[in-house]
Design a protein around this motif. Structure first.
Motif, PDB file in Angstrom:
ATOM      1  N   GLY A 132      76.562  48.871  35.510  1.00 51.17           N
ATOM      2  CA  GLY A 132      77.329  48.644  36.730  1.00 51.17           C
ATOM      3  C   GLY A 132      78.693  49.303  36.693  1.00 51.17           C
ATOM      4  O   GLY A 132      79.170  49.822  37.715  1.00 51.17           O
ATOM      5  N   TYR A 133      79.324  49.301  35.533  1.00 54.05           N
ATOM      6  CA  TYR A 133      80.665  49.891  35.423  1.00 54.05           C
ATOM      7  C   TYR A 133      80.645  51.361  35.838  1.00 54.05           C
ATOM      8  O   TYR A 133      81.468  51.804  36.645  1.00 54.05           O
ATOM      9  CB  TYR A 133      81.178  49.746  33.991  1.00 54.05           C
ATOM     10  N   PHE A 134      79.710  52.120  35.273  1.00 57.67           N
ATOM     11  CA  PHE A 134      79.672  53.553  35.568  1.00 57.67           C
ATOM     12  C   PHE A 134      79.150  53.846  36.969  1.00 57.67           C
ATOM     13  O   PHE A 134      79.655  54.753  37.647  1.00 57.67           O
ATOM     14  CB  PHE A 134      78.817  54.276  34.519  1.00 57.67           C
ATOM     15  N   ILE A 135      78.173  53.073  37.412  1.00 56.95           N
ATOM     16  CA  ILE A 135      77.597  53.329  38.736  1.00 56.95           C
ATOM     17  C   ILE A 135      78.571  52.941  39.842  1.00 56.95           C
ATOM     18  O   ILE A 135      78.828  53.725  40.767  1.00 56.95           O
ATOM     19  CB  ILE A 135      76.269  52.563  38.900  1.00 56.95           C
ATOM     20  N   PHE A 136      79.132  51.745  39.758  1.00 53.44           N
ATOM     21  CA  PHE A 136      80.011  51.276  40.833  1.00 53.44           C
ATOM     22  C   PHE A 136      81.350  52.002  40.824  1.00 53.44           C
ATOM     23  O   PHE A 136      81.955  52.203  41.878  1.00 53.44           O
ATOM     24  CB  PHE A 136      80.211  49.767  40.724  1.00 53.44           C
ATOM     25  N   LYS A 137      81.813  52.396  39.626  1.00 55.05           N
ATOM     26  CA  LYS A 137      83.064  53.144  39.556  1.00 55.05           C
ATOM     27  C   LYS A 137      82.898  54.531  40.191  1.00 55.05           C
ATOM     28  O   LYS A 137      83.841  55.093  40.751  1.00 55.05           O
ATOM     29  CB  LYS A 137      83.522  53.275  38.102  1.00 55.05           C
ATOM     30  N   SER A 138      81.670  55.063  40.094  1.00 58.13           N
ATOM     31  CA  SER A 138      81.370  56.357  40.718  1.00 58.13           C
ATOM     32  C   SER A 138      81.009  56.195  42.192  1.00 58.13           C
ATOM     33  O   SER A 138      80.660  57.194  42.843  1.00 58.13           O
ATOM     34  CB  SER A 138      80.211  57.037  39.980  1.00 58.13           C
ATOM     35  N   ARG A 139      81.040  54.961  42.672  1.00 56.26           N
ATOM     36  CA  ARG A 139      80.757  54.623  44.076  1.00 56.26           C
ATOM     37  C   ARG A 139      79.351  55.048  44.501  1.00 56.26           C
ATOM     38  O   ARG A 139      79.106  55.483  45.620  1.00 56.26           O
ATOM     39  CB  ARG A 139      81.809  55.246  45.005  1.00 56.26           C
ATOM     40  N   VAL A 140      78.423  54.895  43.549  1.00 54.09           N
ATOM     41  CA  VAL A 140      77.004  55.097  43.871  1.00 54.09           C
ATOM     42  C   VAL A 140      76.504  53.832  44.551  1.00 54.09           C
ATOM     43  O   VAL A 140      76.725  52.720  44.058  1.00 54.09           O
ATOM     44  CB  VAL A 140      76.186  55.371  42.590  1.00 54.09           C
ATOM     45  N   LYS A 141      75.833  53.958  45.666  1.00 59.13           N
ATOM     46  CA  LYS A 141      75.367  52.781  46.399  1.00 59.13           C
ATOM     47  C   LYS A 141      74.127  53.124  47.202  1.00 59.13           C
ATOM     48  O   LYS A 141      73.615  54.244  47.157  1.00 59.13           O
ATOM     49  CB  LYS A 141      76.471  52.272  47.323  1.00 59.13           C
ATOM     50  N   GLY A 142      73.650  52.120  47.921  1.00 60.24           N
ATOM     51  CA  GLY A 142      72.493  52.318  48.782  1.00 60.24           C
ATOM     52  C   GLY A 142      71.232  52.641  48.015  1.00 60.24           C
ATOM     53  O   GLY A 142      70.973  52.127  46.920  1.00 60.24           O
ATOM     54  N   VAL A 143      70.440  53.540  48.571  1.00 58.23           N
ATOM     55  CA  VAL A 143      69.148  53.883  47.987  1.00 58.23           C
ATOM     56  C   VAL A 143      69.303  54.535  46.620  1.00 58.23           C
ATOM     57  O   VAL A 143      68.417  54.408  45.762  1.00 58.23           O
ATOM     58  CB  VAL A 143      68.363  54.817  48.951  1.00 58.23           C
ATOM     59  N   TYR A 144      70.438  55.195  46.365  1.00 59.32           N
ATOM     60  CA  TYR A 144      70.658  55.841  45.072  1.00 59.32           C
ATOM     61  C   TYR A 144      70.739  54.806  43.949  1.00 59.32           C
ATOM     62  O   TYR A 144      70.200  55.004  42.860  1.00 59.32           O
ATOM     63  CB  TYR A 144      71.919  56.689  45.114  1.00 59.32           C
ATOM     64  N   PHE A 145      71.429  53.686  44.222  1.00 63.21           N
ATOM     65  CA  PHE A 145      71.488  52.622  43.225  1.00 63.21           C
ATOM     66  C   PHE A 145      70.103  52.032  42.995  1.00 63.21           C
ATOM     67  O   PHE A 145      69.721  51.744  41.852  1.00 63.21           O
ATOM     68  CB  PHE A 145      72.460  51.525  43.665  1.00 63.21           C
ATOM     69  N   SER A 146      69.341  51.827  44.066  1.00 61.22           N
ATOM     70  CA  SER A 146      67.994  51.266  43.954  1.00 61.22           C
ATOM     71  C   SER A 146      67.113  52.150  43.083  1.00 61.22           C
ATOM     72  O   SER A 146      66.349  51.659  42.239  1.00 61.22           O
ATOM     73  CB  SER A 146      67.369  51.096  45.346  1.00 61.22           C
ATOM     74  N   ILE A 147      67.231  53.470  43.267  1.00 62.71           N
ATOM     75  CA  ILE A 147      66.429  54.413  42.478  1.00 62.71           C
ATOM     76  C   ILE A 147      66.826  54.352  41.003  1.00 62.71           C
ATOM     77  O   ILE A 147      65.969  54.362  40.105  1.00 62.71           O
ATOM     78  CB  ILE A 147      66.582  55.842  43.032  1.00 62.71           C
ATOM     79  N   ILE A 148      68.137  54.279  40.739  1.00 62.07           N
ATOM     80  CA  ILE A 148      68.598  54.211  39.351  1.00 62.07           C
ATOM     81  C   ILE A 148      68.098  52.930  38.674  1.00 62.07           C
ATOM     82  O   ILE A 148      67.652  52.953  37.520  1.00 62.07           O
ATOM     83  CB  ILE A 148      70.138  54.277  39.297  1.00 62.07           C
ATOM     84  N   SER A 149      68.163  51.815  39.381  1.00 62.34           N
ATOM     85  CA  SER A 149      67.691  50.554  38.806  1.00 62.34           C
ATOM     86  C   SER A 149      66.190  50.600  38.538  1.00 62.34           C
ATOM     87  O   SER A 149      65.715  50.059  37.535  1.00 62.34           O
ATOM     88  CB  SER A 149      68.034  49.378  39.735  1.00 62.34           C
ATOM     89  N   GLN A 150      65.438  51.269  39.421  1.00 59.68           N
ATOM     90  CA  GLN A 150      64.010  51.456  39.194  1.00 59.68           C
ATOM     91  C   GLN A 150      63.755  52.313  37.965  1.00 59.68           C
ATOM     92  O   GLN A 150      62.891  51.998  37.139  1.00 59.68           O
ATOM     93  CB  GLN A 150      63.363  52.116  40.409  1.00 59.68           C
ATOM     94  N   ALA A 151      64.497  53.399  37.850  1.00 60.65           N
ATOM     95  CA  ALA A 151      64.315  54.318  36.716  1.00 60.65           C
ATOM     96  C   ALA A 151      64.611  53.627  35.392  1.00 60.65           C
ATOM     97  O   ALA A 151      63.899  53.827  34.396  1.00 60.65           O
ATOM     98  CB  ALA A 151      65.217  55.541  36.893  1.00 60.65           C
ATOM     99  N   LEU A 152      65.668  52.817  35.355  1.00 60.14           N
ATOM    100  CA  LEU A 152      66.017  52.093  34.141  1.00 60.14           C
ATOM    101  C   LEU A 152      64.903  51.131  33.745  1.00 60.14           C
ATOM    102  O   LEU A 152      64.549  51.019  32.564  1.00 60.14           O
ATOM    103  CB  LEU A 152      67.325  51.317  34.353  1.00 60.14           C
ATOM    104  N   THR A 153      64.342  50.446  34.735  1.00 57.87           N
ATOM    105  CA  THR A 153      63.257  49.512  34.466  1.00 57.87           C
ATOM    106  C   THR A 153      62.035  50.227  33.913  1.00 57.87           C
ATOM    107  O   THR A 153      61.396  49.761  32.961  1.00 57.87           O
ATOM    108  CB  THR A 153      62.879  48.765  35.763  1.00 57.87           C
ATOM    109  N   TRP A 154      61.704  51.369  34.510  1.00 59.19           N
ATOM    110  CA  TRP A 154      60.552  52.133  34.036  1.00 59.19           C
ATOM    111  C   TRP A 154      60.781  52.649  32.616  1.00 59.19           C
ATOM    112  O   TRP A 154      59.856  52.636  31.783  1.00 59.19           O
ATOM    113  CB  TRP A 154      60.273  53.301  34.978  1.00 59.19           C
TER     114      TRP A 154
END
Length: 362
Positions: A132-154
């Protein structure tokens, strides 16, 4: 009447708690089966995850499709401790098959209960915090965050499968007893009831903490971030910090729920961290009603009880389509979910009918 209207969500949750609290008594009176009590306890675990998801999605507007990972990490942490209790702290059979001769260091962290309680929450929380620190600090949001969370899970799912000497691959950690001993059979009914009430208490505490947060300034800021993130930035608030805090909190909720779930389920497998599991968790919140907390609880119980009843008998082959159709209908026509139907749409329909009848009388 005003008190009920003002605290309707809390009253509804109180009714759910009372109904759940009565279930073990009905079990002791032989009015329901132990399998029903066991499944309701699992539903309470799912409701804890749903509350955390509602905090980040319903209140903050962050759609996470990777919370199955945090649920599974909590379950694996507790599962490792319970398995070591069964083996007396020695290596397991699947470790020997995998070529290991001594207990791996990562398993040694979970030898004792205090360590387990710390690490099973600390590891998912730290992972969520770093991500969250790196993603939110980079202001990644919306569908891009959803994709990253999916990729991490996979990625995590693939890792757990690959490290079979340490995790037992697809099979996972099986044949384990709960913290209170075996919960199977009539003679262990007392253990099941104890575990049920422990789970109920944890659900109450998580709901109470979440309700406290969303009714304070913290909750108002979450809603402000959801409705206008840039405006909240320009108002002087560190939005990334608030988003990260609520994301970590939701991950800890999921890990705690996973730890309780493995006590009830007797096993944990990598399938519990798949993308499909994470998407199902989102469905609970959507059907119940986003941004209400009680909607998350209702959705988790409703969807899983439907699955419990529909996944057997004549509907076994189509029950997934039924749940999917229900999700699509709610998203398209009832965006507030079940709670929105009761609190908004039905009252609006009544008001329209009253106005129409008033015009006709005039």
């Amino acid at each position: 009447m005003k008190l009920i209207k003002k605290n309707g969500y809390n009253v509804c949750f109180g009714i759910i708690v009372i109904i759940l609290g009565v279930m073990p008594l009905l079990l002791q009176a032989d009015m329901i089966k132990s399998t029903t009590v066991l499944y309701l306890a699992k539903c309470m675990c799912f409701a804890m995850v749903a509350i955390g998801l509602d905090l980040i999605w319903g209140y903050t507007g962050i759609l996470s499709l990777g919370h199955g990972l945090y649920f599974a990490l909590g379950a694996y942490g507790m599962g490792m401790y319970l398995k070591l209790q069964a083996t007396g702290g020695k290596i397991t059979d699947f470790m020997q098959v995998g070529g290991l001769t001594e207990l791996p260091a990562v398993w040694k962290m979970f030898r004792y209960l205090p360590n387990t309680l710390i690490f099973m929450l600390l590891i998912p929380g730290a992972l969520a915090g770093i991500l969250g620190y790196f993603i939110f600090k980079s202001r990644v949001k919306g569908v891009y965050f959803s994709i990253i969370s999916q990729a991490l899970t996979w990625a995590a799912y693939s890792l757990f499968i690959a490290l079979s000497p340490y995790t037992n691959g697809n099979v996972g950690i099986t044949e384990i007893k709960s913290l209170f001993g075996s919960i199977k059979g009539p003679k262990n009914q007392g253990n099941l009831i104890t575990l049920f009430y422990v789970t109920l208490v944890m659900l109450i505490l998580i709901y109470a903490l979440s309700r406290f947060l969303v009714t304070r300034k913290f909750g108002k800021l979450l809603i402000a971030i959801r409705d206008g993130e840039n405006r909240t930035y320009f108002s002087g608030y560190c939005v990334s910090r608030y988003k990260n805090v609520v994301y970590v909190l939701s991950a800890v909720y999921a890990a705690l729920a996973g730890a309780l779930f493995v006590n009830l389920n007797g096993s944990v497998t990598p399938t519990q961290m798949t993308i499909s599991t994470s998407v199902t968790m989102v469905i609970w919140v959507a059907i119940g009603g986003r941004g209400t907390l009680i909607g998350a609880v209702i959705g988790a119980f409703l969807v899983n009880l439907c699955e419990y009843n529909l996944s057997s008998g004549s509907l076994v082959e189509i029950w997934q389509y039924i749940i999917g159709a229900l999700f699509v209908i709610v998203i398209l026509f009832f965006k507030g979910g079940i709670v929105g139907i009761v609190t908004d749409q039905i009252p609006a329909l009544i008001r329209r009918k009253r106005r129409k009848s008033g015009r006709e009388e005039a």
